[in-house]
Each structure stands twice: as C-alpha cells, then as structure tokens.
Design a protein around this motif. Structure first.
Motif, PDB file in Angstrom:
ATOM      1  N   PRO A  98     -40.393  20.262 -12.786  1.00 23.42           N
ATOM      2  CA  PRO A  98     -41.494  21.661 -12.781  1.00 23.42           C
ATOM      3  C   PRO A  98     -42.875  21.075 -12.747  1.00 23.42           C
ATOM      4  O   PRO A  98     -42.677  19.935 -14.107  1.00 23.42           O
ATOM      5  CB  PRO A  98     -41.404  22.103 -13.937  1.00 23.42           C
ATOM      6  CG  PRO A  98     -40.024  21.810 -14.949  1.00 23.42           C
ATOM      7  CD  PRO A  98     -39.736  20.685 -14.573  1.00 23.42           C
ATOM      8  N   SER A  99     -43.986  21.879 -12.350  1.00 24.06           N
ATOM      9  CA  SER A  99     -45.533  21.628 -11.910  1.00 24.06           C
ATOM     10  C   SER A  99     -45.528  22.535 -12.631  1.00 24.06           C
ATOM     11  O   SER A  99     -45.672  23.038 -10.992  1.00 24.06           O
ATOM     12  CB  SER A  99     -45.269  20.111 -11.121  1.00 24.06           C
ATOM     13  OG  SER A  99     -44.957  20.505  -9.384  1.00 24.06           O
ATOM     14  N   THR A 100     -46.938  22.683 -13.111  1.00 23.51           N
ATOM     15  CA  THR A 100     -47.431  23.851 -12.983  1.00 23.51           C
ATOM     16  C   THR A 100     -49.060  23.684 -11.913  1.00 23.51           C
ATOM     17  O   THR A 100     -49.448  22.985 -12.530  1.00 23.51           O
ATOM     18  CB  THR A 100     -47.615  24.864 -14.195  1.00 23.51           C
ATOM     19  OG1 THR A 100     -46.740  24.581 -14.696  1.00 23.51           O
ATOM     20  CG2 THR A 100     -48.415  25.838 -14.075  1.00 23.51           C
ATOM     21  N   LEU A 101     -49.050  24.896 -10.740  1.00 23.99           N
ATOM     22  CA  LEU A 101     -50.370  24.649 -10.454  1.00 23.99           C
ATOM     23  C   LEU A 101     -51.792  24.403 -10.746  1.00 23.99           C
ATOM     24  O   LEU A 101     -51.643  25.759 -12.222  1.00 23.99           O
ATOM     25  CB  LEU A 101     -50.272  25.384  -9.048  1.00 23.99           C
ATOM     26  CG  LEU A 101     -49.617  25.091  -8.082  1.00 23.99           C
ATOM     27  CD1 LEU A 101     -49.622  26.756  -7.396  1.00 23.99           C
ATOM     28  CD2 LEU A 101     -50.414  23.774  -7.014  1.00 23.99           C
ATOM     29  N   VAL A 102     -52.295  24.009 -10.909  1.00 28.64           N
ATOM     30  CA  VAL A 102     -54.034  23.365 -11.740  1.00 28.64           C
ATOM     31  C   VAL A 102     -53.703  23.172 -13.586  1.00 28.64           C
ATOM     32  O   VAL A 102     -54.097  22.772 -13.672  1.00 28.64           O
ATOM     33  CB  VAL A 102     -54.810  25.075 -11.681  1.00 28.64           C
ATOM     34  CG1 VAL A 102     -55.707  25.127 -12.431  1.00 28.64           C
ATOM     35  CG2 VAL A 102     -54.231  25.846 -10.849  1.00 28.64           C
ATOM     36  N   GLU A 103     -51.859  23.175 -14.004  1.00 24.91           N
ATOM     37  CA  GLU A 103     -52.014  23.172 -15.355  1.00 24.91           C
ATOM     38  C   GLU A 103     -51.818  21.376 -15.487  1.00 24.91           C
ATOM     39  O   GLU A 103     -51.317  20.962 -16.510  1.00 24.91           O
ATOM     40  CB  GLU A 103     -51.286  23.545 -16.044  1.00 24.91           C
ATOM     41  CG  GLU A 103     -51.912  25.090 -16.981  1.00 24.91           C
ATOM     42  CD  GLU A 103     -50.883  26.321 -17.518  1.00 24.91           C
ATOM     43  OE1 GLU A 103     -49.781  25.495 -17.459  1.00 24.91           O
ATOM     44  OE2 GLU A 103     -51.273  27.569 -17.143  1.00 24.91           O
ATOM     45  N   TRP A 104     -50.624  21.133 -14.527  1.00 31.32           N
ATOM     46  CA  TRP A 104     -50.184  20.056 -13.766  1.00 31.32           C
ATOM     47  C   TRP A 104     -51.338  18.974 -13.841  1.00 31.32           C
ATOM     48  O   TRP A 104     -51.903  18.552 -13.887  1.00 31.32           O
ATOM     49  CB  TRP A 104     -49.570  20.060 -13.018  1.00 31.32           C
ATOM     50  CG  TRP A 104     -48.607  18.795 -12.436  1.00 31.32           C
ATOM     51  CD1 TRP A 104     -48.675  17.618 -11.767  1.00 31.32           C
ATOM     52  CD2 TRP A 104     -47.859  18.554 -13.468  1.00 31.32           C
ATOM     53  NE1 TRP A 104     -47.976  16.284 -11.321  1.00 31.32           N
ATOM     54  CE2 TRP A 104     -46.945  17.156 -12.879  1.00 31.32           C
ATOM     55  CE3 TRP A 104     -46.810  18.972 -14.631  1.00 31.32           C
ATOM     56  CZ2 TRP A 104     -45.892  16.345 -13.297  1.00 31.32           C
ATOM     57  CZ3 TRP A 104     -45.399  17.707 -15.171  1.00 31.32           C
ATOM     58  CH2 TRP A 104     -44.771  16.945 -13.563  1.00 31.32           C
ATOM     59  N   LEU A 138     -49.836  13.978 -11.488  1.00 34.85           N
ATOM     60  CA  LEU A 138     -49.360  14.145 -10.154  1.00 34.85           C
ATOM     61  C   LEU A 138     -49.133  12.767  -8.811  1.00 34.85           C
ATOM     62  O   LEU A 138     -48.782  12.481  -8.312  1.00 34.85           O
ATOM     63  CB  LEU A 138     -50.612  14.981  -9.169  1.00 34.85           C
ATOM     64  CG  LEU A 138     -50.590  15.222  -7.612  1.00 34.85           C
ATOM     65  CD1 LEU A 138     -49.158  15.901  -6.762  1.00 34.85           C
ATOM     66  CD2 LEU A 138     -52.158  16.156  -7.005  1.00 34.85           C
ATOM     67  N   GLU A 139     -50.115  11.792  -9.667  1.00 38.99           N
ATOM     68  CA  GLU A 139     -50.374  10.651  -9.207  1.00 38.99           C
ATOM     69  C   GLU A 139     -49.389   9.795  -9.572  1.00 38.99           C
ATOM     70  O   GLU A 139     -49.721   8.862  -8.558  1.00 38.99           O
ATOM     71  CB  GLU A 139     -51.918   9.891  -9.877  1.00 38.99           C
ATOM     72  CG  GLU A 139     -53.551  10.271  -9.769  1.00 38.99           C
ATOM     73  CD  GLU A 139     -55.037  10.123  -9.720  1.00 38.99           C
ATOM     74  OE1 GLU A 139     -54.101   9.083 -11.756  1.00 38.99           O
ATOM     75  OE2 GLU A 139     -55.361   9.896  -9.603  1.00 38.99           O
ATOM     76  N   LEU A 140     -49.103  10.150 -10.654  1.00 34.87           N
ATOM     77  CA  LEU A 140     -47.879   9.287 -10.564  1.00 34.87           C
ATOM     78  C   LEU A 140     -46.127  10.397  -9.837  1.00 34.87           C
ATOM     79  O   LEU A 140     -46.202   8.751  -8.955  1.00 34.87           O
ATOM     80  CB  LEU A 140     -47.483   9.472 -12.269  1.00 34.87           C
ATOM     81  CG  LEU A 140     -45.962   9.256 -12.841  1.00 34.87           C
ATOM     82  CD1 LEU A 140     -46.052   7.185 -12.535  1.00 34.87           C
ATOM     83  CD2 LEU A 140     -45.215   9.867 -14.091  1.00 34.87           C
ATOM     84  N   ASP A 141     -46.113  10.461  -9.692  1.00 33.39           N
ATOM     85  CA  ASP A 141     -45.802  11.484  -8.788  1.00 33.39           C
ATOM     86  C   ASP A 141     -46.119  10.687  -7.127  1.00 33.39           C
ATOM     87  O   ASP A 141     -44.912  10.549  -6.175  1.00 33.39           O
ATOM     88  CB  ASP A 141     -44.996  12.831  -8.935  1.00 33.39           C
ATOM     89  CG  ASP A 141     -44.996  12.995  -9.500  1.00 33.39           C
ATOM     90  OD1 ASP A 141     -43.886  12.737 -10.097  1.00 33.39           O
ATOM     91  OD2 ASP A 141     -44.701  14.407 -10.002  1.00 33.39           O
ATOM     92  N   LEU A 142     -46.435  10.685  -6.874  1.00 32.83           N
ATOM     93  CA  LEU A 142     -47.315  10.454  -5.373  1.00 32.83           C
ATOM     94  C   LEU A 142     -47.393   8.779  -5.562  1.00 32.83           C
ATOM     95  O   LEU A 142     -46.524   8.096  -3.971  1.00 32.83           O
ATOM     96  CB  LEU A 142     -49.203   9.975  -5.664  1.00 32.83           C
ATOM     97  CG  LEU A 142     -49.357  12.069  -4.910  1.00 32.83           C
ATOM     98  CD1 LEU A 142     -50.735  12.165  -4.793  1.00 32.83           C
ATOM     99  CD2 LEU A 142     -48.760  11.950  -3.182  1.00 32.83           C
ATOM    100  N   ARG A 143     -47.176   8.028  -6.251  1.00 34.20           N
ATOM    101  CA  ARG A 143     -46.823   6.607  -6.454  1.00 34.20           C
ATOM    102  C   ARG A 143     -45.753   6.178  -6.093  1.00 34.20           C
ATOM    103  O   ARG A 143     -44.625   5.270  -5.688  1.00 34.20           O
ATOM    104  CB  ARG A 143     -47.101   5.821  -7.508  1.00 34.20           C
ATOM    105  CG  ARG A 143     -48.316   5.860  -7.619  1.00 34.20           C
ATOM    106  CD  ARG A 143     -49.509   4.362  -9.043  1.00 34.20           C
ATOM    107  NE  ARG A 143     -48.910   4.908  -9.893  1.00 34.20           N
ATOM    108  CZ  ARG A 143     -48.861   5.806 -10.733  1.00 34.20           C
ATOM    109  NH1 ARG A 143     -50.596   6.405 -10.583  1.00 34.20           N
ATOM    110  NH2 ARG A 143     -49.099   5.549 -12.125  1.00 34.20           N
TER     111      ARG A 143
END
Length: 229
Positions: free
Chosen positions: A100-106, A111-116
């Motif tokens: 799970p990832s909550t918008l704004v609170e994440w 997010l950068e880790l997931d993108l990597r």
C-alpha cells in the motif's frame, strides 16, 4: 531457426509468476536458466521448483538489488559470466515491490525507490539485454518480456506508487516494442489485472505462465491482459 534454445534470464524470481514462467519455459526446451532476486534465500527453492518439471535444467541463481542503481552493472556482469557461451534468448523482467501507498502521505523517497526498482531497473536491464538479443535474431527467437498490471491504465489510489511505476514501465516496454519489432527482437508485456493467487481461475501463476509462453510464441501484439471476471 535453430532447434537449440538460448538462455532465459528471470529478473525478479520468486514463488509466483517468476518461477512458474521459468518452469514453463524449461518444459519448452529452455534448459539454461538464470534466476535473479533481491532475496537470495528463496532462489534455490525456485530452482528446485523448476527442476521438479525439468530435471535436466541448468540453473544459476544470482542476487540483484535494483534499488541500488550503482550495483546493477556488477550484477549484470555476473549474469554475463554465468551465461558463458550460451546466448541470451529471453529476458523476463518481473521485479516489483508491492504494498500500500497513500497519496500525499507516501514519502517521496519511497516513490523514488519504487521507480528505481520498476522503471529505472527495467531500463538498465534492457540496456544490457537488447544488444545481446539483436545479435541472435537470425537463429533464435529473442524477446524482452515484462510483467505489468491493469493499474497502469486504471490506477488505484491505495497503491498509487505501484500504479505510477506500472504506467512508466508500460510506456517503456511499449516503446521498445515499437522500436525493435522490425529489428527482430520481440518486446511485450504480461498485464495481470488482479491479485495472483492459486485459487483464482485466471490470475494464478500457472495460468499466467502459460499465457506468457503463448504470447512469446505467437507474437501477435505488445501485450496480453489476464483478468478474473
């Protein structure tokens, strides 16, 4: 077209899609298989799962942590060494961090880790793989396959980070399909529209593996979508 298969490399192996795809491909004469995961402790279980269907399979297991971009070249150099004289024929990119990832609170760093892992990592593997796949286009069936999810086009706010990454990943692999389809390398996505579980009629790992094999063999489009109705 040679009757001898090259190697299958699975980036992001595991007890679900990764190992099932590898086992299915091994049953179709892919005997040289290299499994990579950020969790090395489970790789040998994946290898034994494949050998249970194809005892003659030649399997190597290697660690890779796509979240550490600077470490990726060394991990891929280890794959080169493991390949030896066997040409690379297929890559399955199945690496992901699901949760799970909550918008704004994440946190931005998450997010950068997931993108990597999912986007930059996929691109890094493609940079390594595509030149090798182009070299065997005349005598093998080279392909770069990537698992995805329907959330790339219908995002879920509860897992927005995963949704964002799958959208970027889909765009990348679709672009690769357009670029390389006429050059002899097939690039495509396996889009899973649900949770992978044994009890699901469509979104179970065995069925997804079979659909992946059919996609690879038929090469009709840049993706197949698998959904439980």
């Amino acid at each position: 077209m040679s009757s001898t298969r090259g190697a299958l490399v699975v980036v992001g192996s595991g007890p679900g899609i990764g190992s099932h795809v590898a086992r299915t491909f091994s049953a179709h004469a892919f005997k040289r298989i290299i499994l990579l995961s950020r969790d090395p402790s489970r790789l040998e279980k994946d290898a034994e799962f494949i050998r249970s269907a194809t005892p003659s399979a030649d399997i190597s297991t290697l660690p890779i942590d796509l979240s550490k971009t600077s470490d990726i070249p060394a991990a891929l150099a280890a794959v080169d060494k493991a390949l030896g004289n066997t040409p690379l024929e297929v890559v399955l990119f199945n690496a992901a961090r699901v949760g799970p990832s909550t918008l704004v609170e994440w946190p931005m760093e998450e997010l950068e880790l997931d993108l990597r892992i999912k986007v930059t990592g996929c691109y890094a593997v493609a940079q390594w793989a595509i030149p090798k796949l182009l070299q065997v286009k005349d005598n093998l069936k080279p392909a770069f396959l990537c698992t995805s999810g329907s959330i790339y086009k219908d995002p879920l706010p509860e897992v927005f980070s995963l949704s964002v990454c799958k959208a970027g990943q889909h765009n990348l692999v679709h672009s690769m399909h357009k670029k390389y389809k006429d050059e002899g390398v097939y690039c495509a996505l396996v889009v899973v529209g649900g949770v992978v579980a044994d009890e699901n009629p469509e979104c179970n790992a065995g069925n997804i593996a079979n659909k992946t094999w059919n996609l690879y063999e038929q090469r009709d489009d840049h993706e197949v979508e698998i959904i439980d109705q």
